[in-house]
Design a protein around this motif. Sequence first.
Motif, PDB file in Angstrom:
ATOM      1  N   GLN A 189      47.386  49.561  38.808  1.00 36.91           N
ATOM      2  CA  GLN A 189      47.150  48.367  39.960  1.00 36.91           C
ATOM      3  C   GLN A 189      46.610  49.296  41.271  1.00 36.91           C
ATOM      4  OE1 GLN A 189      50.785  46.565  40.502  1.00 36.91           O
ATOM      5  NE2 GLN A 189      50.238  44.912  38.888  1.00 36.91           N
ATOM      6  N   ALA A 190      47.093  50.548  41.699  1.00 41.82           N
ATOM      7  CA  ALA A 190      46.737  51.037  42.881  1.00 41.82           C
ATOM      8  C   ALA A 190      45.066  51.013  42.887  1.00 41.82           C
ATOM      9  CB  ALA A 190      47.317  52.262  43.135  1.00 41.82           C
ATOM     10  N   LEU A 191      44.639  51.888  41.654  1.00 39.02           N
ATOM     11  CA  LEU A 191      43.189  52.069  41.604  1.00 39.02           C
ATOM     12  C   LEU A 191      42.384  51.071  41.752  1.00 39.02           C
ATOM     13  CD1 LEU A 191      43.443  55.191  39.130  1.00 39.02           C
ATOM     14  CD2 LEU A 191      43.360  55.261  41.456  1.00 39.02           C
ATOM     15  N   ALA A 192      42.874  49.778  40.900  1.00 43.40           N
ATOM     16  CA  ALA A 192      42.352  48.796  40.955  1.00 43.40           C
ATOM     17  C   ALA A 192      42.177  48.191  42.403  1.00 43.40           C
ATOM     18  CB  ALA A 192      42.959  47.735  40.080  1.00 43.40           C
ATOM     19  N   LEU A 193      42.852  48.219  43.434  1.00 44.79           N
ATOM     20  CA  LEU A 193      42.757  48.040  44.847  1.00 44.79           C
ATOM     21  C   LEU A 193      41.587  48.624  45.366  1.00 44.79           C
ATOM     22  CD1 LEU A 193      46.220  47.202  45.949  1.00 44.79           C
ATOM     23  CD2 LEU A 193      44.486  45.514  45.801  1.00 44.79           C
ATOM     24  N   PHE A 194      41.685  50.093  44.936  1.00 45.09           N
ATOM     25  CA  PHE A 194      40.653  50.942  45.567  1.00 45.09           C
ATOM     26  C   PHE A 194      39.514  50.503  44.981  1.00 45.09           C
ATOM     27  CE2 PHE A 194      44.338  53.794  46.258  1.00 45.09           C
ATOM     28  CZ  PHE A 194      44.091  54.108  47.578  1.00 45.09           C
ATOM     29  N   ALA A 195      39.278  50.155  43.922  1.00 43.91           N
ATOM     30  CA  ALA A 195      37.883  49.826  43.323  1.00 43.91           C
ATOM     31  C   ALA A 195      37.411  48.487  43.828  1.00 43.91           C
ATOM     32  CB  ALA A 195      37.969  49.536  41.717  1.00 43.91           C
ATOM     33  N   ALA A 196      38.455  47.696  44.035  1.00 47.22           N
ATOM     34  CA  ALA A 196      37.898  46.199  44.775  1.00 47.22           C
ATOM     35  C   ALA A 196      37.350  46.595  46.226  1.00 47.22           C
ATOM     36  CB  ALA A 196      39.251  45.440  44.780  1.00 47.22           C
ATOM     37  N   LEU A 197      38.279  47.647  46.930  1.00 52.36           N
ATOM     38  CA  LEU A 197      37.619  47.900  48.284  1.00 52.36           C
ATOM     39  C   LEU A 197      36.224  48.217  48.058  1.00 52.36           C
ATOM     40  CD1 LEU A 197      40.778  49.771  49.654  1.00 52.36           C
ATOM     41  CD2 LEU A 197      39.724  47.713  50.834  1.00 52.36           C
ATOM     42  N   GLY A 198      35.768  49.012  47.144  1.00 50.49           N
ATOM     43  CA  GLY A 198      34.725  50.018  47.036  1.00 50.49           C
ATOM     44  C   GLY A 198      33.576  48.751  46.597  1.00 50.49           C
ATOM     45  N   LEU A 199      33.915  47.865  45.701  1.00 55.47           N
ATOM     46  CA  LEU A 199      33.047  46.771  45.396  1.00 55.47           C
ATOM     47  C   LEU A 199      32.634  45.694  46.753  1.00 55.47           C
ATOM     48  CD1 LEU A 199      31.648  45.069  43.045  1.00 55.47           C
ATOM     49  CD2 LEU A 199      33.787  43.895  42.764  1.00 55.47           C
ATOM     50  N   GLY A 200      33.768  45.624  47.224  1.00 56.30           N
ATOM     51  CA  GLY A 200      33.621  44.913  48.498  1.00 56.30           C
ATOM     52  C   GLY A 200      32.751  45.347  49.588  1.00 56.30           C
ATOM     53  N   MET A 201      32.802  46.774  49.621  1.00 58.78           N
ATOM     54  CA  MET A 201      31.572  47.515  50.493  1.00 58.78           C
ATOM     55  C   MET A 201      30.280  47.442  50.002  1.00 58.78           C
ATOM     56  SD  MET A 201      31.970  51.496  51.862  1.00 58.78           S
ATOM     57  CE  MET A 201      30.723  52.115  52.920  1.00 58.78           C
ATOM     58  N   ALA A 202      30.127  47.504  48.462  1.00 53.71           N
ATOM     59  CA  ALA A 202      28.840  47.670  47.927  1.00 53.71           C
ATOM     60  C   ALA A 202      28.202  46.230  47.743  1.00 53.71           C
ATOM     61  CB  ALA A 202      28.865  48.366  46.533  1.00 53.71           C
ATOM     62  N   LEU A 203      28.915  45.200  47.909  1.00 52.23           N
ATOM     63  CA  LEU A 203      28.561  44.029  47.710  1.00 52.23           C
ATOM     64  C   LEU A 203      27.385  43.271  48.241  1.00 52.23           C
ATOM     65  CD1 LEU A 203      29.151  41.593  45.250  1.00 52.23           C
ATOM     66  CD2 LEU A 203      30.902  40.811  47.126  1.00 52.23           C
ATOM     67  N   PRO A 204      27.193  43.455  49.707  1.00 52.09           N
ATOM     68  CA  PRO A 204      26.324  42.961  50.445  1.00 52.09           C
ATOM     69  C   PRO A 204      24.924  43.639  50.047  1.00 52.09           C
ATOM     70  CG  PRO A 204      28.020  43.441  52.135  1.00 52.09           C
ATOM     71  CD  PRO A 204      28.298  43.970  50.612  1.00 52.09           C
TER      72      PRO A 204
END
Length: 751
Positions: free
Chosen positions: A506-521
């Motif tokens: 679950q922790a790594l999924a949260l970090f992946a979501a942070l990265g996806l949010g940064m890359a999304l734009p």
Amino acid sequence: MNALRTLISLVFAALLIAVGAFPTGAAAQIGAKSEVHTEQVQARLLAWAPQGVATGAAASGAPGTVWVGLQITHQPGWHTYWKNSGDSGLPTELQWTLPPGVMAGDIAWPLPKKIPIANLANYGYEGTVLLPVPLIVTPEYKPGPLTEAMDIGLKASWLVCRQECIPQEGEFALRLPLRSSTALDGGAFEAALKSQPAELTGAQQVQVAGERLQVRISGLPEAVRGQALELFPETPNILLTAATRGDAPGPRSWTQRWDGAVWTADVPLSPDRADSPADLPLVLVTDDGQGWRADATVSGAWPAPAPVAAMSPALEAALAANAARGAAGGGPAVAPPAAPAAVPAGTFTWALLGALLGGMLLNLMPCVFPVLAIKVLGFARHGDDRRAHRISGLAYSAGVVLSFVALGALMLALRAAGEQLGWGFQLQSPLVVALLGTLFAVLGLNLAGVFEFGQFLPSGVATLQARHPVVDAGLSGVLAVAVASPCTAPFMGASLGLAVGLPAAQALALFAALGLGMALPYLAASWLPAVARALPKPGAWMDVFKKFMAFPMFGTAVWLLWVLGQQSGIDGAGALLALWVALALLLWALGLAGRTRWLIASVALAFGAFLAQAIGPAVLRGAEPAALQAQAAPAAGERWQPWSPERVQALLGQGQPVFVDFTAAWCVTCQYNKKTTLANGEVLAAMDAARVQTLRADWTRRDPVISAELQRLGRSGVPVYVLLAPGQAPKVFSEVLSAADVKDALAALKS
């Protein structure tokens, strides 16, 4: 961004820093500093020797005196303490390192001021204060014929307080010229010495009358007769510090009057008095800052002293054990943290959304802007090539997401091993900061046109970026995360705080979501044709934009240089700046043609190697972590038992709520809350009704285990009050503790 530029710049930076890791004798002088900055104070070591040093003992054979001193400039609202700190606090301590034949005298304490806080009071200093110390140069001081300066070292510790109190320390050094004048700070020393209390001659009297003292002081100047004076005893815990001036004597008030040329006062004794001195040194101060010191003889019978308000025997024994263990270089074993528990699916979904939004907002941070701006330049370079745009967007996004996951995994692994880390932990290392700063400085020089990699690299290597655009875009994402990691955008804090307590998946999924949010734009822009069409066609403007982007790169390098300055001091930042100059010269020289290229490059390389060896160690200098210390065993039968992480876990495991008071003897707010809210009968009754166990974490002496817990709660000083209950989030209270807030929180436990 050009991946090759990133890699080669990093290699150059690593080589220079690696060469600089070899210590030399010259580095010790560069590492010395005469100034320390914290968020609360600026501390400086000053010297005053208008006639030099050699004209004293070294020249005439008679003892000579020069002055040194620690100047402390406080931020508004903060204060440090006089020799008698009052109801709480600790005086500033100075430990000198001097050459043989030179001795340090006592601090010439300037006149203090009274700092009332609620029903308590301290004696100390606000604004700017200089604590001067005389250095006695004896005939035994024999500098060599080639010695030009006296080396002076100082280790100072002070306590700075507002509502909370923070112990701080600093190490200082300066070189005092032997024969030339040192008088730049003479005005500060003259003002500090002028602020010394004048000694009064003649017999001064203090009469004990029950629970009060009758003071009679003679010999004061005629000009101050009739004026009101403030009274400061040099001996602590004798008089009631917080007593106020009144018209009539009272339990918490004192009176003063003039009997002709004699000043008299009627002052209440402290209820915590534990000493009965035969002599009592007193300092009298007028409202306009004049002061006198009187040694008064005490007559009359002292009342029985109060019991000494000391810490519990168990805690005192633990502190003694801590000190002995610290001196031996040992430390206790730290209990492993409890296994992380998964959160409900609904909570985890909201955390993922918060992480995604927080990652998107990271793109607005100034530290990320240079990388994204160069990616936009790549859009224009590809023109209408939609396939190239999409591949670049996917590769960049993969680099960002994988970097976030890698950083998260590393942080979780180190925290599981016992390290106290947070987001951006890698920038706590001066080496990493120096490497990143060097990388951005080199990239800035390249964008500005100072050099081109193709000028001194084989053509096959120079065209790697063009032949592997996917790798280039992916490494750009890695770099973006590296510079974004110290930023904590809105919505990131809660997600990161949750992540470190979750199971690994679950922790790594949260970090992946942070990265996806940064890359999304950028990912969305690469897949939307309208963005590519909105950009201007390739042309001369791209060269202008490329050179303009050098300045954000330089700005990021300056920011990283400032970060390094906070870790290694001004000498470390200055050393790295000098190495950058040498590196810039080398890169420029490698772009020249003919023999000139190799001649200047060789000189630049030799000069850079010399600088790296001479001053490179200053870049990497950093504070070493303190050794862990043991905790006191709980004392059975007492309401307030000593705190330890193991004790908290045991109580919570038994289903019992816990109230923790993080306190210290020198913290005035702690003492105020202890005598008011934490002594309130209704509050204590509510705690008993809720079966709350009260624990006290004493931070009077530095304790790394308590420091780690304060960090976990988001605090850096005391007081801190927290209510813990099984299955509930910690409730952290305000520094000024309210009885109503505590009772409301206790009532919520039972509902």
